[in-house]
Design a protein around this motif. Structure first.
Motif, mmCIF file in Angstrom:
data_model
loop_
_atom_site.group_PDB
_atom_site.id
_atom_site.type_symbol
_atom_site.label_atom_id
_atom_site.label_comp_id
_atom_site.label_asym_id
_atom_site.label_seq_id
_atom_site.Cartn_x
_atom_site.Cartn_y
_atom_site.Cartn_z
ATOM 1 N N CYS A 86 -47.198 6.168 74.082
ATOM 2 C CA CYS A 86 -48.580 6.587 73.833
ATOM 3 C C CYS A 86 -49.220 5.756 72.724
ATOM 4 O O CYS A 86 -50.072 6.241 71.980
ATOM 5 N N HIS A 87 -48.800 4.510 72.620
ATOM 6 C CA HIS A 87 -49.332 3.633 71.578
ATOM 7 C C HIS A 87 -50.844 3.495 71.751
ATOM 8 O O HIS A 87 -51.336 3.348 72.877
ATOM 9 N N PRO A 88 -51.607 3.538 70.645
ATOM 10 C CA PRO A 88 -53.075 3.431 70.745
ATOM 11 C C PRO A 88 -53.561 2.136 71.386
ATOM 12 O O PRO A 88 -54.712 2.061 71.820
ATOM 13 N N ALA A 89 -52.709 1.111 71.439
ATOM 14 C CA ALA A 89 -53.120 -0.158 72.049
ATOM 15 C C ALA A 89 -53.276 -0.030 73.563
ATOM 16 O O ALA A 89 -53.900 -0.881 74.198
ATOM 17 N N LEU A 90 -52.725 1.024 74.146
ATOM 18 C CA LEU A 90 -52.788 1.220 75.591
ATOM 19 C C LEU A 90 -53.990 2.071 75.981
ATOM 20 O O LEU A 90 -54.425 2.941 75.235
ATOM 21 N N THR A 91 -54.520 1.809 77.165
ATOM 22 C CA THR A 91 -55.529 2.704 77.717
ATOM 23 C C THR A 91 -54.862 4.028 78.069
ATOM 24 O O THR A 91 -53.630 4.104 78.227
ATOM 25 N N SER A 92 -55.678 5.075 78.209
ATOM 26 C CA SER A 92 -55.118 6.383 78.551
ATOM 27 C C SER A 92 -54.378 6.329 79.890
ATOM 28 O O SER A 92 -53.293 6.904 80.031
ATOM 29 N N ALA A 93 -54.944 5.625 80.875
ATOM 30 C CA ALA A 93 -54.309 5.537 82.192
ATOM 31 C C ALA A 93 -52.952 4.862 82.096
ATOM 32 O O ALA A 93 -51.975 5.304 82.720
ATOM 33 N N SER A 94 -52.874 3.783 81.318
ATOM 34 C CA SER A 94 -51.603 3.069 81.170
ATOM 35 C C SER A 94 -50.592 3.904 80.404
ATOM 36 O O SER A 94 -49.399 3.918 80.739
ATOM 37 N N ALA A 95 -51.057 4.597 79.369
ATOM 38 C CA ALA A 95 -50.145 5.421 78.572
ATOM 39 C C ALA A 95 -49.573 6.562 79.401
ATOM 40 O O ALA A 95 -48.383 6.892 79.300
ATOM 41 N N ILE A 96 -50.403 7.169 80.231
ATOM 42 C CA ILE A 96 -49.922 8.251 81.093
ATOM 43 C C ILE A 96 -48.879 7.720 82.068
ATOM 44 O O ILE A 96 -47.813 8.320 82.257
ATOM 45 N N ALA A 97 -49.173 6.595 82.705
ATOM 46 C CA ALA A 97 -48.234 6.025 83.675
ATOM 47 C C ALA A 97 -46.910 5.670 83.019
ATOM 48 O O ALA A 97 -45.831 5.955 83.550
#
Length: 402
Positions: A107-118
């Motif tokens: 869940c790193h802030p550098a990721l988009t929400s969609a990428s973090a969820i995946a």
């Protein structure tokens, strides 16, 4: 694969990945190696039996895969001596659970929400790429690329495999809670497809939030988010008819609600609110608790809900909160005042189906049938959820019949 083996693999997968990432420092390669170890276990354990130390078995298999990978990679020949010297870990792997560290990494802030969820679903929840792709109705290849890019971005960030400390901890925790919140919402009310619920997503969100709460029991927002999930998910058994169609909150059979979850959720949010520092998840949980406390829709304490939404709107400035507050205003002061509030936030929600859906509902309350039908149809045309579309079309049709 038996249900017992599947549950066990899902439980230990993030622990195994944590061990391998901590040892080798390469998240992307370690994740691939662990997935191969899980596949091997899924094939062999139902036949050969579950080993005495399943986590140690998986760690050994993943480490062997990593070692083979290093040895076969021509671009990393200089690491051959190091790889050759690596011995498989003993069967008794140190009892250290890195699930929470892994969750913070995904869940790193550098990721988009969609990428973090995946990435969270793949690395922490143990879902396969195909399962994740199916949940979000995208091709498996598309989801594989999304996960691969997310892993590479995490690697490029250089963030260490450790719990954030100091000034980093608060923003990273906010990111984790936001991802879990979005994950739960997508499971509870899927934004796309033919099913209203995606139970595997909301269940994983609750499980992971419980894990965060177990480590951070005194954090009010963690407790608030877990309470919100439990109080909301408690209504799931009554949200759909046998044919899968949506049943609105006011029409649900409340005897079907999960009252054990309601009791747990109320206790969590009550304790969190008593500690003084109130956050948005606690306020949302408090609103959910008021709804769940009503034995019948007519018993709902709308003035209290309106007050809570007022606090939440001032705290967040979120237009969706303003939308919900307009409903509460309509229930307390009448639909015409609620419609005026909608006009004030319409430009921030232009094109969103929920704006039309709420407008339709308030026009229906006000007795303006023609406007209600128009907005129900507009909302139906804009949602990608089949159950919600059918519900909105049905509401318009019933008004037309009247």
């Amino acid at each position: 694969m038996t249900a017992r083996v599947e549950d066990l693999l899902r439980k230990v997968a993030p622990q195994v990945l944590g061990v391998v990432v901590r040892r080798f420092g390469d998240f992307a390669a370690a994740e691939d190696a662990v997935q191969e170890a899980l596949l091997a276990a899924a094939l062999h354990w139902p036949v050969d039996g579950v080993p005495d130390n399943p986590r140690g078995w998986l760690v050994q298999a993943a480490v062997r895969r990593m070692t083979d990978q290093f040895r076969s990679d021509q671009a990393r020949r200089r690491r051959e001596d190091v790889a050759a010297a690596l011995e498989p870990p003993p069967a008794d792997v140190a009892d250290r659970d890195d699930t929470l560290v892994l969750l913070f990494l995904c869940c790193h802030p550098a990721l988009t929400s969609a990428s973090a969820i995946a990435l969270t679903l793949r690395a922490v929840a143990g879902l396969t790429t195909a399962e994740i792709a199916n949940a979000f109705l995208v091709p498996e290849a598309t989801m594989a690329q999304r996960i691969s890019r997310a892993k590479q971005r995490v690697k490029a960030s250089g963030v260490p495999f450790a719990m954030p400390v100091g000034d980093e901890r608060a923003p990273r925790l906010r990111s984790v809670l936001h991802v879990l919140y979005l994950l739960f919402n997508e499971g509870y009310t899927s934004s796309i497809g033919h099913e209203l619920h995606r139970g595997e997503l909301s269940t994983e969100a609750i499980r992971l939030t419980r894990a965060v709460h177990a480590v951070l029991p005194d954090d009010g927002e963690v407790a608030g988010l877990l309470a919100l999930m439990l109080l909301t998910d408690a209504r799931r058994p009554a949200r759909t008819a046998p044919d899968g169609s949506l049943i609105s909150l006011e029409d649900q059979d409340r005897t079907l609600w999960d009252h054990e979850r309601i009791v747990e959720g109320v206790a969590l949010v009550t304790s969190a609110l008593s500690k003084g520092l109130v956050g948005e998840y606690q306020l949302q949980a408090a609103i959910a608790a008021v709804h769940d406390d009503a034995a019948h829709a007519s018993d709902t304490d709308w003035p209290e809900i309106l007050g809570l939404y007022g606090l939440l709107e001032r705290m967040t400035g979120n237009p969706m909160v303003a939308l919900n507050r307009a409903v509460a205003v309509a229930m307390v002061h009448g639909p015409h005042l609620g419609l005026k509030l909608l006009d004030a936030v319409a430009d921030r929600l232009e094109g969103h189906y929920r704006l039309d859906a709420v407008r339709a509902h308030l026009h229906e309350m006000a007795g303006d049938v023609a406007s209600a039908i128009t907005h129900y149809r507009a909302a139906a045309a804009r949602t990608a959820s089949t159950p919600e579309r059918n519900y909105l079309v049905m509401r318009a049709a019933r008004l037309g019949e009247g």
